[in-house]
Design a protein around this motif. Structure first.
Motif, short mmCIF file in Angstrom:
data_model
loop_
_atom_site.label_atom_id
_atom_site.label_comp_id
_atom_site.label_asym_id
_atom_site.label_seq_id
_atom_site.Cartn_x
_atom_site.Cartn_y
_atom_site.Cartn_z
N SER A 1 1.08 2.57 -3.16
CA SER A 1 0.20 2.26 -4.67
C SER A 1 -0.05 4.15 -4.88
O SER A 1 0.31 4.74 -4.78
CB SER A 1 -1.49 2.33 -3.26
N ASP B 1 -1.38 9.40 -2.11
CA ASP B 1 -0.30 8.07 -2.25
C ASP B 1 0.92 8.74 -2.81
O ASP B 1 1.73 8.34 -2.74
CB ASP B 1 -0.68 7.35 -2.21
N ARG C 1 0.84 -1.19 0.15
CA ARG C 1 0.45 0.07 0.13
C ARG C 1 0.75 1.65 -0.02
O ARG C 1 0.67 2.79 -0.90
CB ARG C 1 -1.18 0.06 1.09
N THR D 1 -2.56 5.60 6.10
CA THR D 1 -3.95 5.07 5.47
C THR D 1 -4.22 4.07 6.39
O THR D 1 -5.51 3.80 5.95
CB THR D 1 -3.58 3.83 4.78
#
Length: 161
Positions: free
Chosen positions: A36, A42, A33, A82
């Motif tokens: 990503s 991100d 993640r 996240t």
């Protein structure tokens, strides 16, 4: 200008290999993640990691330990944000945009296009690049949270080609 001595080259090689290895280890520990492309947040973290790595490599004023700490801090903060966004609706809405419908069943949606700063030509180009030659085969166009356009085809029995 072209060569300032072996010391700088050796430093760059040693620090480069060390910082790269540290970054790979940190990314493997933090999970998929971290890099990503799910949203703009991100993307910013990915760019910040690259910028930090470049600073570690090229700045003689940045010791390796401080640079690795900076990489670790960015990855840790990405992990925390996240993690929180999965568990808190408020955090999720703070850092993530919602997908936006820009075209639906033959109609462009001008208010949504204006708000998202996307024009008709950009959508048509994306449709063509994804193999849609006419609007009759497109059900909808969605601006995704990562800034990409998704083209949703009409069911085969509804197409007007």
């Amino acid at each position: 200008m072209f060569f300032d001595g072996w010391q700088g080259l050796i430093r760059t090689a040693v620090v480069g290999v060390s910082a790269y290895a540290a970054l790979i280890i940190l990314l493997r520990v933090s999970g998929k993640r971290t890099l990503s492309k799910m949203n703009a947040f991100d993307f910013v973290v990915t760019v910040a990691l690259g910028s930090t790595l470049a600073t570690i490599l090229l700045s003689k004023d940045t010791p390796l330990a401080e640079g690795v700490l900076a990489l670790g801090l960015l990855i840790f903060l990405q992990f925390i944000i996240t993690w929180l966004s999965v568990r808190s609706r408020a955090v999720k809405h703070l850092i993530k945009a919602e997908p936006r419908l820009l075209f639906h069943r033959g109609d462009f949606l001008p208010a949504a296009m204006r708000t998202e700063r996307v024009n008709k030509e950009e959508m048509l180009q994306t449709m063509r690049s994804q193999g849609f030659s006419d609007l009759g085969s497109v059900e909808a166009v969605v601006l995704e949270t990562d800034g990409s356009l998704s083209i949703l085809p009409k069911p085969e029995d509804e197409r007007t080609e």
